[in-house]
Design a protein around this motif. Structure first.
Motif, PDB file in Angstrom:
ATOM      1  N   ILE A 227       0.832  -1.204   0.000  1.00  0.00           N
ATOM      2  CA  ILE A 227       0.000   0.000   0.000  1.00  0.00           C
ATOM      3  C   ILE A 227       0.866   1.252   0.000  1.00  0.00           C
ATOM      4  O   ILE A 227       0.651   2.187  -0.779  1.00  0.00           O
ATOM      5  N   ARG A 228       1.861   1.269   0.855  1.00  0.00           N
ATOM      6  CA  ARG A 228       2.685   2.465   1.024  1.00  0.00           C
ATOM      7  C   ARG A 228       3.421   2.850  -0.251  1.00  0.00           C
ATOM      8  O   ARG A 228       3.436   4.021  -0.652  1.00  0.00           O
ATOM      9  N   LEU A 229       4.023   1.872  -0.910  1.00  0.00           N
ATOM     10  CA  LEU A 229       4.792   2.157  -2.124  1.00  0.00           C
ATOM     11  C   LEU A 229       3.878   2.500  -3.295  1.00  0.00           C
ATOM     12  O   LEU A 229       4.151   3.446  -4.049  1.00  0.00           O
ATOM     13  N   GLN A 230       2.800   1.754  -3.470  1.00  0.00           N
ATOM     14  CA  GLN A 230       1.930   2.031  -4.609  1.00  0.00           C
ATOM     15  C   GLN A 230       1.280   3.409  -4.499  1.00  0.00           C
ATOM     16  O   GLN A 230       1.097   4.089  -5.516  1.00  0.00           O
ATOM     17  N   MET A 236       0.681  10.101  -3.940  1.00  0.00           N
ATOM     18  CA  MET A 236      -0.300  10.149  -2.847  1.00  0.00           C
ATOM     19  C   MET A 236       0.274   9.428  -1.628  1.00  0.00           C
ATOM     20  O   MET A 236      -0.300   8.442  -1.151  1.00  0.00           O
ATOM     21  N   PRO A 237       1.416   9.882  -1.096  1.00  0.00           N
ATOM     22  CA  PRO A 237       2.055   9.163   0.022  1.00  0.00           C
ATOM     23  C   PRO A 237       1.188   9.195   1.272  1.00  0.00           C
ATOM     24  O   PRO A 237       0.417  10.137   1.496  1.00  0.00           O
ATOM     25  N   LEU A 238       1.336   8.165   2.102  1.00  0.00           N
ATOM     26  CA  LEU A 238       0.615   8.143   3.360  1.00  0.00           C
ATOM     27  C   LEU A 238       1.186   9.189   4.305  1.00  0.00           C
ATOM     28  O   LEU A 238       2.397   9.419   4.352  1.00  0.00           O
ATOM     29  N   VAL A 239       0.329   9.804   5.058  1.00  0.00           N
ATOM     30  CA  VAL A 239       0.740  10.797   6.043  1.00  0.00           C
ATOM     31  C   VAL A 239       1.714  10.147   7.022  1.00  0.00           C
ATOM     32  O   VAL A 239       1.467   9.042   7.525  1.00  0.00           O
ATOM     33  N   GLY A 240       2.847  10.813   7.274  1.00  0.00           N
ATOM     34  CA  GLY A 240       3.826  10.335   8.244  1.00  0.00           C
ATOM     35  C   GLY A 240       4.806   9.307   7.713  1.00  0.00           C
ATOM     36  O   GLY A 240       5.682   8.860   8.467  1.00  0.00           O
ATOM     37  N   PRO A 245       8.114   8.600   0.782  1.00  0.00           N
ATOM     38  CA  PRO A 245       7.561   9.954   0.771  1.00  0.00           C
ATOM     39  C   PRO A 245       7.119  10.373  -0.631  1.00  0.00           C
ATOM     40  O   PRO A 245       7.178   9.600  -1.594  1.00  0.00           O
ATOM     41  N   TYR A 246       6.724  11.621  -0.743  1.00  0.00           N
ATOM     42  CA  TYR A 246       6.241  12.142  -2.018  1.00  0.00           C
ATOM     43  C   TYR A 246       7.307  12.064  -3.107  1.00  0.00           C
ATOM     44  O   TYR A 246       6.988  11.877  -4.287  1.00  0.00           O
ATOM     45  N   SER A 247       8.570  12.160  -2.730  1.00  0.00           N
ATOM     46  CA  SER A 247       9.655  12.150  -3.720  1.00  0.00           C
ATOM     47  C   SER A 247       9.725  10.850  -4.513  1.00  0.00           C
ATOM     48  O   SER A 247      10.315  10.816  -5.593  1.00  0.00           O
ATOM     49  N   VAL A 248       9.122   9.778  -4.002  1.00  0.00           N
ATOM     50  CA  VAL A 248       9.108   8.517  -4.734  1.00  0.00           C
ATOM     51  C   VAL A 248       8.435   8.688  -6.086  1.00  0.00           C
ATOM     52  O   VAL A 248       8.787   8.025  -7.068  1.00  0.00           O
TER      53      VAL A 248
END
Length: 332
Positions: A227-230, A236-240, A245-248
């Motif tokens: 979930i986190r990577l996709q 749409m990174p998960l908060v925290g 992060p968004y840079s991915v």
């Protein structure tokens, strides 16, 4: 013993019909633990209609030292228990952290019954939510098979940083190939199709407050950090989440708020709120809920979110990506 099983070997009935593993069969027979109509019996015995088969499960010892800790038990019966894991503790020990795992806490809890816990699946250390434990080897074998057959289902809820105006109430279909990051083996990366393990996630935007969106997730696959990577790879990174992060996404942060949402929560705001399972192919379907952590509820409320996350989880639980409309959200 039902009529349709008459004339079969006891070993066949135990493995094919009752789902005992070969390893457990060997352990029980070594201790003379099988009985036919109350009398000790060999596995080569032929069963007849009306026979009563029983067995004594062998004693087990926990593989780790039990540790006393508070447990938020969501469900329990003679075979399994579901525990709401707090963020910040491991499901079971790692090479670096040998103590303080949830498995050790469950082992301490089960000491009074003489049972030994087996973790059926896991959650990341900093992900909270429902974890299923088998209380003995037979239940673990059955649940392991159920997991491989897709009979164990988890539903998640999370908060994510989203810049664009995605519609709430429409399922997003996320499909990628994931592989180990060669530079950081504990992390995962998205790779071209056919170069990794296929990851399929269904994501449902439930509600929005500013640039924070409350999502529900259902998984078709169970890849590490799926979930986190996709989500991060689509901007749409998960908060925290500091690991993904968004840079991915490798695109500019036009709103300029990504850094804030990475720091506003001490870890990824991801929670497994519902777990359903089936013990054996013909067993009853069971379901358990794990309450959303107070810290996530507080963040959602203080950010202006309408209704509680618990209320949104109840609504998401009856939604289905197979029945509702959905769109495929590819990486840009």
């Amino acid at each position: 013993m039902p009529a349709e099983l008459e004339g079969r070997r006891l070993s066949t009935v135990l493995m094919s019909t009752l789902g005992l593993s070969r390893r457990l069969l060997r352990r029980i027979i070594h201790e003379d633990g099988f009985f036919l109509n109350g009398q000790p019996v060999r596995l080569s015995a032929i069963v007849r209609r009306g026979d009563l088969i029983s067995w004594q499960l062998p004693d087990e010892s926990p593989s780790i030292a039990p540790e006393q800790m508070p447990l938020d038990i969501c469900y329990e019966d003679e075979d399994v228990m579901v525990v709401n894991k707090p963020a910040g503790i491991l499901t079971h020990p790692s090479a670096r952290e040998r103590t303080g795992s949830l498995l050790a806490g469950v082992a301490y809890y089960l000491q009074k019954t003489g049972q030994t816990p087996h973790a059926v699946h896991r959650l990341d250390k900093y992900t909270s939510g429902a974890i299923l434990f088998a209380k003995h080897a037979h239940a673990h074998h059955q649940l392991d098979r159920a997991l491989r057959q897709g009979l164990v289902h988890r539903k998640y809820v999370a908060l994510a940083y989203v810049q664009n105006d995605i519609p709430c109430g429409v399922w997003l279909h996320l499909v990628d190939d994931l592989a180990i990051n060669p530079e950081r083996p504990s992390r995962r990366i998205v790779v071209p199709e056919g170069k990794g393990e296929r990851a399929i996630t269904h994501a449902l935007p439930l509600a929005r407050t500013g640039h924070m969106v409350l999502f529900a997730f259902e998984l078709e696959t169970g890849r590490t950090h799926q979930i986190r990577l996709q989500m991060a790879s689509r901007g749409m990174p998960l908060v925290g989440d500091r690991d993904y992060p968004y840079s991915v996404a490798r695109k500019p942060d036009l709103v300029g708020r990504a850094g804030y949402f990475e720091r506003v929560f001490p870890h990824q705001a991801l929670h497994a709120y519902q777990l359903s399972w089936q013990l054996g192919e013909n067993g009853p379907r069971k379901k358990s809920w794990a309450r959303v952590p107070e810290a996530m509820e507080r963040l959602w409320s203080l950010s202006g979110g309408m209704d509680t996350m618990e209320q949104w989880c109840e609504r998401a639980a009856v939604a289905s990506p197979t029945n509702d409309n959905r769109v495929t959200l590819d990486m840009e």
